[in-house]
Design a protein around this motif. Structure first.
Motif, PDB file in Angstrom:
ATOM      1  N   ALA A 146       0.826  -1.221   0.000  1.00  0.00           N
ATOM      2  CA  ALA A 146       0.000   0.000   0.000  1.00  0.00           C
ATOM      3  C   ALA A 146       0.853   1.261   0.000  1.00  0.00           C
ATOM      4  CB  ALA A 146      -0.919  -0.004   1.219  1.00  0.00           C
ATOM      5  N   LEU A 147       2.155   1.086   0.241  1.00  0.00           N
ATOM      6  CA  LEU A 147       3.016   2.261   0.407  1.00  0.00           C
ATOM      7  C   LEU A 147       4.035   2.424  -0.712  1.00  0.00           C
ATOM      8  CD1 LEU A 147       3.590   1.710   4.212  1.00  0.00           C
ATOM      9  CD2 LEU A 147       2.390   3.667   3.218  1.00  0.00           C
ATOM     10  N   LEU A 148       4.089   1.456  -1.632  1.00  0.00           N
ATOM     11  CA  LEU A 148       5.125   1.502  -2.679  1.00  0.00           C
ATOM     12  C   LEU A 148       5.023   2.802  -3.471  1.00  0.00           C
ATOM     13  CD1 LEU A 148       5.181  -2.166  -4.018  1.00  0.00           C
ATOM     14  CD2 LEU A 148       6.965  -0.997  -2.696  1.00  0.00           C
ATOM     15  N   LYS A 149       3.799   3.163  -3.815  1.00  0.00           N
ATOM     16  CA  LYS A 149       3.592   4.465  -4.444  1.00  0.00           C
ATOM     17  C   LYS A 149       2.944   5.352  -3.381  1.00  0.00           C
ATOM     18  CE  LYS A 149       2.126   6.783  -8.508  1.00  0.00           C
ATOM     19  NZ  LYS A 149       2.028   6.638  -9.956  1.00  0.00           N
ATOM     20  N   PRO A 150       3.554   6.501  -3.040  1.00  0.00           N
ATOM     21  CA  PRO A 150       3.008   7.299  -1.942  1.00  0.00           C
ATOM     22  C   PRO A 150       1.519   7.563  -2.118  1.00  0.00           C
ATOM     23  CG  PRO A 150       5.117   8.182  -2.650  1.00  0.00           C
ATOM     24  CD  PRO A 150       4.753   7.084  -3.628  1.00  0.00           C
ATOM     25  N   PRO A 151       0.692   7.065  -1.170  1.00  0.00           N
ATOM     26  CA  PRO A 151      -0.752   7.178  -1.352  1.00  0.00           C
ATOM     27  C   PRO A 151      -1.303   8.558  -0.994  1.00  0.00           C
ATOM     28  CG  PRO A 151      -0.264   5.958   0.660  1.00  0.00           C
ATOM     29  CD  PRO A 151       1.057   6.302   0.041  1.00  0.00           C
ATOM     30  N   GLY A 152      -2.266   9.019  -1.780  1.00  0.00           N
ATOM     31  CA  GLY A 152      -3.000  10.233  -1.431  1.00  0.00           C
ATOM     32  C   GLY A 152      -3.975   9.934  -0.314  1.00  0.00           C
ATOM     33  N   LEU A 153      -4.381   8.661  -0.240  1.00  0.00           N
ATOM     34  CA  LEU A 153      -5.236   8.190   0.855  1.00  0.00           C
ATOM     35  C   LEU A 153      -4.725   6.814   1.272  1.00  0.00           C
ATOM     36  CD1 LEU A 153      -7.829   8.213   2.655  1.00  0.00           C
ATOM     37  CD2 LEU A 153      -9.025   7.161   0.724  1.00  0.00           C
ATOM     38  N   LEU A 154      -4.395   6.681   2.536  1.00  0.00           N
ATOM     39  CA  LEU A 154      -3.975   5.385   3.070  1.00  0.00           C
ATOM     40  C   LEU A 154      -5.076   4.892   3.998  1.00  0.00           C
ATOM     41  CD1 LEU A 154      -1.771   3.194   3.485  1.00  0.00           C
ATOM     42  CD2 LEU A 154      -0.886   4.598   5.368  1.00  0.00           C
TER      43      LEU A 154
END
Ligand SMILES: Nc1ncnc2c1ncn2[C@@H]1O[C@H](COP(=O)(O)OP(=O)(O)OP(=O)(O)O)[C@@H](O)[C@H]1O
Length: 242
Positions: free
Chosen positions: A133-141
């Motif tokens: 879930a963090l590999l691409k910096p999320p706009g919403l986690l």
């Protein structure tokens, strides 16, 4: 991200699990979703992540990159942790090789990168779930019970990871029945109860109540308090009075 009069039920004739949810999560904001068991916390998170679709109303302004970490990461897949994460990176158009090693180092799972997902313990699989879930910096986690099943060392990392996402302008939605909300200072609290969700005050505006129970009843007391939606912060032995 905005919930606009969102209603949801599991089936056309089922009772509504959530009714008329109207809430906003601003960029850079964290909300902790609390509530009794079965109240609809996971359902709300899945609606936020786009895994479930509202029966009525809409979830608007969802960021393009959503990192979704389910309560149980589906580990019954025929890949090693490394192959899975590499593939997830490719889906985002990334060569994630270096990032995978960096995360494996940080969350201490280098030793099982080449083990198949199906052979991992729940906690180890959760680490892979977190990293995908963090590999691409999320706009919403969106994190469903992120402390559950993780070892103590990795639990300590969760607030730092949340702070990093928020620091990059992302927003974070976390469900929590273990009462770890106190570890996310400044988080807004969303309380789910009887199908409704109310935005409460920011963490920090709470009172801590100390109580003592017989040692034999401690486990039962903790489960009951949590089932009412209270945050049980810690359990310790009574220090005998001199
Ligand atoms: N796939 C499903 N099909 C039918 N009902 C469901 C499904 N998933 C959840 N429910 C029901 O919806 C309600 C809300 O469930 P949900 O998992 O969202 O609650 P929760 O607050 O996350 O619970 P917990 O704290 O136990 O994880 C519960 O009554 C649950 O039994």
């Amino acid at each position: 991200m905005r919930f606009q009069d969102v209603w949801f039920r599991y089936g056309r004739r089922a009772p509504w699990t959530l009714r008329g949810v109207d809430l906003t999560l601003e960029p850079g904001e964290t909300a902790v979703v609390a509530g009794p068991n079965g109240s609809g916390k996971s359902t709300l998170l899945q609606l936020a992540a786009g895994v479930l679709v509202p029966g009525r109303g809409i979830v608007a302004q969802r960021p393009k990159v959503v990192g979704w970490v389910p309560e149980r990461f589906p580990a019954d897949q025929p890949f090693t942790a490394r192959a899975y994460l590499t593939h997830m990176g490719k889906i985002h158009g990334l060569d994630a090789t270096a990032d995978i090693d960096r995360w494996a180092d940080r969350l201490n799972f280098g030793h099982f990168l080449d083990v198949r997902l199906g052979r991992l313990s729940k906690g180890s699989a959760q680490k892979v779930g977190l990293v995908q879930a963090l590999l691409k910096p999320p706009g919403l986690l969106v994190l469903d019970e992120p402390w559950e099943g993780l070892d103590a060392q990795t639990r300590e990392q969760v607030p730092a990871i949340v702070a990093e996402v928020v620091g990059q302008g992302g927003s974070v939605l976390v469900s929590d029945h273990l009462g770890e909300v106190a570890r996310l200072p400044g988080a807004r609290r969303w309380d789910v109860r009887d199908g409704e969700v109310r935005a409460g005050e920011r963490a920090g505006g709470k009172k801590v109540i100390e109580l003592a129970v017989d040692a034999a009843e401690a486990g039962d007391a903790v489960s009951r308090l949590r089932s009412f939606g209270f945050d049980v912060l810690s359990v310790r032995d009574e220090v005998p009075q001199r």
